[in-house]
Design an enzyme around this catalytic site. Structure first.
Site, short mmCIF file in Angstrom:
data_model
loop_
_atom_site.label_atom_id
_atom_site.label_comp_id
_atom_site.label_asym_id
_atom_site.label_seq_id
_atom_site.Cartn_x
_atom_site.Cartn_y
_atom_site.Cartn_z
N CYS A 111 6.19 -1.94 9.52
CA CYS A 111 5.26 -1.23 8.63
C CYS A 111 3.86 -1.83 8.76
O CYS A 111 3.63 -2.98 8.35
CB CYS A 111 5.77 -1.31 7.20
SG CYS A 111 4.62 -0.64 5.98
N CYS A 114 2.37 -2.74 5.38
CA CYS A 114 2.96 -3.98 4.84
C CYS A 114 2.29 -5.20 5.46
O CYS A 114 2.00 -6.18 4.76
CB CYS A 114 4.46 -4.01 5.12
SG CYS A 114 5.39 -2.65 4.40
#
Length: 216
Positions: A111, A114
């Site tokens: 991600c 993230c």
């Protein structure tokens, strides 16, 4: 006899020992560099291969050091940031936290959002040593994440003592202030009694009993 013992002239020795130079330069005058190189041959440079070998060793060491460095999601800000690898670890961490505010980050190693947010989260953990931060890798804990209704990453849960789950929301680096505002609201002095609520759904739900008829 006396003439036989006399040393030969140096030029004759050089000419006799360098037939290649003489034959190769039959059409032109002999080069002085060729004569010097033949008359005084340089010893082989044994140290010549060393620099390339040293460079290879340094390059190998650099690659080894780079491969041994932790990946971005493996870095923790301090003792108040813990990696969670199972549902039981998650429940134990919430139980052991007592009245401390617990912030759970659900993330994916793939991600990009993230990864961009993570350094800011680490700084927040350093600035708030009284808060416990739990990191949950979505791919390693898919059943638990699905039961907790995690559908987007990065995702955050706030827990505290007997109050159980306080908040659940997605957050990106651009909206990081939302997480800081939630910390300001929930990280206040309080005392709670009893086990945390709102986390029982991460385990297998008990069999439901038939609903009782309401009194008329």
């Amino acid at each position: 006899m006396a003439e036989a013992l006399l040393p030969l002239p140096r030029r004759l020795v050089v000419t006799a020992s360098t037939p290649a130079c003489s034959s190769a330069s039959s059409s032109t005058s002999p080069s002085p560099h060729c004569l010097l190189s033949r008359a005084n041959p340089r010893p082989p440079r044994l140290a010549a291969p060393s620099p390339p070998r040293h460079r290879r060793l340094k390059a190998h060491a650099a690659v080894s050091d780079k491969s041994e460095q932790p990946k971005w999601w493996e870095k923790n800000a301090g003792p108040n940031m813990i990696d969670i690898h199972s549902t039981q670890e998650f429940l134990d961490a919430l139980r052991d936290a007592g009245d401390r505010l617990v912030i759970v980050e659900f993330y994916g190693t793939w991600c990009g959002s993230c990864r961009a947010l993570f350094p800011r989260l680490c700084r927040t953990a350093v600035e708030n040593p009284d808060i416990l931060f739990l990191k949950v890798n979505f791919d390693e804990n898919k059943p638990m994440c699905k039961r907790l209704n995690v559908k987007v990453l990065p995702y955050f849960h706030f827990y505290r003592g007997a109050d159980g789950q306080l908040e659940a929301f997605s957050c990106s680096l651009a909206k990081f202030q939302k997480l800081k505002d939630a910390i300001a609201v929930h990280n206040t002095a309080r005392c709670s009694i009893g086990p945390p609520v709102g986390v029982g759904d991460v385990l297998d739900s008990p069999e439901e009993k038939p609903a009782e008829a309401s009194p008329r």
